[in-house]
Design a protein around this motif. Sequence first.
Motif, PDB file in Angstrom:
ATOM      1  N   ASP A  72      66.394-118.737 -63.600  1.00 53.16           N
ATOM      2  CA  ASP A  72      66.033-117.520 -62.660  1.00 53.16           C
ATOM      3  C   ASP A  72      66.068-118.084 -61.319  1.00 53.16           C
ATOM      4  OD1 ASP A  72      66.439-115.590 -64.516  1.00 53.16           O
ATOM      5  OD2 ASP A  72      64.222-115.240 -64.910  1.00 53.16           O
TER       6      ASP A  72
ATOM      7  N   GLY B  48      69.690-121.320 -56.793  1.00 56.47           N
ATOM      8  CA  GLY B  48      70.072-120.634 -55.699  1.00 56.47           C
ATOM      9  C   GLY B  48      68.830-120.050 -54.830  1.00 56.47           C
ATOM     10  N   ALA B  49      67.731-120.186 -55.501  1.00 60.46           N
ATOM     11  CA  ALA B  49      66.548-119.690 -54.555  1.00 60.46           C
ATOM     12  C   ALA B  49      65.713-120.916 -54.238  1.00 60.46           C
ATOM     13  CB  ALA B  49      65.754-118.568 -55.277  1.00 60.46           C
TER      14      ALA B  49
ATOM     15  N   LYS C 139      63.511-111.861 -51.373  1.00 57.31           N
ATOM     16  CA  LYS C 139      64.782-112.559 -51.777  1.00 57.31           C
ATOM     17  C   LYS C 139      64.758-113.302 -52.839  1.00 57.31           C
ATOM     18  CE  LYS C 139      66.371-112.788 -46.745  1.00 57.31           C
ATOM     19  NZ  LYS C 139      67.530-111.575 -47.177  1.00 57.31           N
TER      20      LYS C 139
ATOM     21  N   ARG D 175      64.607-110.888 -55.888  1.00 53.06           N
ATOM     22  CA  ARG D 175      65.940-110.280 -56.132  1.00 53.06           C
ATOM     23  C   ARG D 175      67.255-111.170 -56.786  1.00 53.06           C
ATOM     24  NH1 ARG D 175      64.608-107.771 -51.247  1.00 53.06           N
ATOM     25  NH2 ARG D 175      65.889-109.349 -49.980  1.00 53.06           N
ATOM     26  N   ASN D 176      67.052-112.510 -56.280  1.00 51.20           N
ATOM     27  CA  ASN D 176      67.915-113.520 -56.654  1.00 51.20           C
ATOM     28  C   ASN D 176      67.719-113.680 -58.280  1.00 51.20           C
ATOM     29  OD1 ASN D 176      69.507-116.096 -56.212  1.00 51.20           O
ATOM     30  ND2 ASN D 176      67.794-116.483 -57.487  1.00 51.20           N
TER      31      ASN D 176
END
Length: 522
Positions: free
Chosen positions: A273, A276-277, A361, A364-365
Amino acid sequence: MPLPDKGIAWPPVHPAVRADMADWSAWLAANPDRLAYRYLNRHRDNARFGPANRPSQYRGGVVGRVSRWFWGEPTPLGEKRANLLMPLARDIARTSSDLLYSEPPSLKVEHSTTQEALEELLNTGFKRTLIAAGETGAALGGSYLRTVWDTDISPMPWIGRVRADAAVPEFAHGEKLRAVTFWTVLEADGQTVVRHLERHEPGFILHGVYEGTEDNLGKPRALTDFAATKDLLPVRQLPPGMEKRILAAYIPNTMDAPDWEDIPGAAGLGTSDFQGAETFLSAIDETYTSWMRDVRLARSRIIVPSGYLQSNGPGAGALWEDREVYAAMNIPPTERQEITLNQFAIRHEEHRATIEELTGKVIRNAGYSGNTFGDDSDGAAVTATEIKARAARSMSTRARKSELAVPGIADIAESWLMLLASGMFPGAPAVEVARPDVEFQDSVQDDIKTLAETAELLRRAEAASTQTLVALTRPDLDETAQRQEVDRILKESGRAVNDPAKTGAEGGGHAGFPSDGGGPGE
């Protein structure tokens, strides 16, 4: 495939996969020291070890910036680290697990004794195992379940979990787990590392102990040399009928791993999860650190000429009322002597807005709604429908993850039943081997008052039977308990049918479940 017979590089996992999992593990730990160490030593060809500070970290421009991140910046000599960590990553992992397993899935079969055995399995530890697996799976891309037994601890086998970063899997056709090797560190003294390897493959479980180094498996050792492995057999053959089974299953967090699509064997691992964050997580911590720096710098100060201070005698210094709030200035006597109040601004609104934007963000990612992580209501009561509408993104992610979890849970539960039915465990219940139906519960339910009002309206409209109303208001009961509750209600209301020969064709229903189209007083 047997266990290795000589030293090989360990773990035999692609460096990029190891590096990413090490990053995610550090974020999950929510330990500033561990996170700083991880990014100080981070590089893709070695996930855990390397020089403490590399020259690229001190360069300017793009190379230095990419190498450092926020948590990778070396602390200047003579200064203490002031970086703050917001444990948002751990919160996301826990929330993911809570959405899936706070109300554990039910395992249903037709055979009553087998059903009781599965319920006993859930109640004696499998629920906790799923909660832990859900948390680490959300962080590391997936989690393993395995069946284990130790008659010195429990007369029955149980199901445990293994983190994704402690396993070497082999997938068939990119997604079906064919074999897996788990490892555990038994001893480590900084130079020598002793590992226990446990390999699961169709029909067999293999055990081995190896003495090596941080990055090399080393040479085999005897299982009897260590207390944790002295009772294990080098090779354990599974009972007849399990020649094609393995006592392990994998629950992926996602079915796709975009960052590893070019890595052989990594397609079935899923992804975190956090993927990318990481940069946004780092930016949140940097913003919090800046905010607290403003707080430190904004402490009130009274600038006082040193001549205004009260002397404490030769060599004893001087003071002016509260030592905490003044700052002495050596102002020449010819200059204007005055007391100056100084208070720097704290940019709290700017920092708060930045953190909220970055946090949104990251959430949501991960596939969740912001409402899932906080109460943004005005205090008014809301229904389950309203909650689901506000958290629609989270509910969609939960449904997707539950579908991915069903095959693994069903596989490991069926294997567990096969062990019970094999006769290996004296005193085990007489179960029938079956693949259970795995059903996840509704994580958001209306309160009992709302359900009762709905049931009352349906009753008045003669739009639902007593059995339907009981199922609506008491979803916590299983089907048998709901039927018993219906019998008690009908008996107390005087509508129960006691004639066992009555089948319902006469309009009165069958025994215990008459039609609810009417009754005495209706």
